[in-house]
Motif scaffolding. Structure first.
Motif: not given
Length: 296
Positions: A157-160, A202-204, A244-246
């Motif tokens: 999943e990835e942000f659009d 971006t949040f890694k 959150p990440y990952p």
């Protein structure tokens, strides 16, 4: 549950933690606020008090005694008392108890006001030091999480088409975090913040944290959903941007803070804590932010 409503928005607030739990656009029935899916993050918009972020070793010293407190403090987990409710406003308050004294040896009164005006919500924090002879040390902040669109790209999943920007655009001091959640002031640097695309990576390294001015406005855009959220802080010196990440959750937090996590080289003494606020006996201080919502 408290409900505020006008021609534009329906807003819900729960008494536990005085937390916003829903912000719905009446025209489109779109929910702006993250709905606390436990799989990812089981909160909506917690109040951070009397600290923001982490303490080194989850502890601090005050007047030769050590106290223990977890990240973001205790207000978000305590029941608030309702002081006043109208159709477009609500006030709730929290005061010190024997339970809070075990973690935080101060008298305090924290009142949170929510005011609904057109398509905007103003959240104000009023901190009173009721003591007649002692100084109150505190930090406070907001942590609202906003739904953003997410789709599957390949197997993940990835942000659009999600981004944020600061107005006015320009150079802002960015303060990185250590793996343990402490700030690294020696590695802080000025970066250009104009139109910043957001991906999960971006949040890694955890949240993006910026020092801001009183003129700074943060704009979160989700172009796929035709959504824009503008957040204008007042008496808030920092903003955190986090997801959150990952884990790949479909929300992004915009967090206005008056205070920040301990630096990695902190002394641990509360009165020496970086960006801590000192409130003299019988004084009152107000911090606030306004969120404006647009959905086409």
């Amino acid at each position: 549950m408290i409900t505020l409503e006008n021609d534009y928005l329906i807003v819900k607030i729960k008494e536990e933690g005085a937390e916003l739990v829903s912000i719905v656009d009446k025209k489109t029935d779109y929910e702006f606020l993250w709905q606390a899916d436990e799989k990812y993050w089981a909160r909506h918009a917690p109040v951070l008090f009397p600290i923001v972020g982490k303490l080194k070793d989850d502890s601090y010293q005050f007047v030769d005694k050590e106290y223990h407190m977890k990240q973001h403090g205790f207000a978000r987990d305590l029941p608030f008392h309702v002081q006043n409710i109208t159709s477009n406003s609500a006030s709730l308050y929290l005061k010190n108890t024997d339970e809070t004294h075990e973690k935080y040896p101060f008298e305090f009164s924290l009142q949170i006001n929510y005011i609904l005006h057109y398509s905007s919500i103003t959240v104000s924090y009023e901190i009173l030091n009721p003591s007649t002879d002692k100084t109150l040390y505190y930090s406070i902040g907001g942590h609202p999480a906003f739904n953003v669109s997410q789709s599957t790209s390949g197997s993940k999943e990835e942000f659009d088409d999600v981004s944020f920007r600061f107005e006015p655009a320009g150079q802002y001091l960015q303060i990185p975090l250590s793996k343990g959640g402490l700030t690294l002031p020696n590695k802080a640097k000025y970066v250009e913040v104009n139109e910043v695309p957001i991906k999960h990576t971006t949040f890694k390294n955890d949240a993006l944290i910026y020092q801001i001015s009183q003129q700074t406005e943060i704009v979160l855009e989700d172009k796929s959903n035709d959504v824009a959220i503008r957040l204008k802080p007042n008496r808030m010196d920092f903003v955190g941007i986090w997801s959150p990440y990952p884990k790949r959750a479909p929300f992004v937090c915009i967090e206005p803070w008056s205070g920040i996590a301990d630096p990695d080289n902190t002394t641990g003494h509360l009165a020496e804590k970086y960006a801590i606020h000192e409130l003299r006996a019988s004084q009152l201080m107000t911090h606030d932010y306004t969120m404006s919502f647009s959905k086409n």
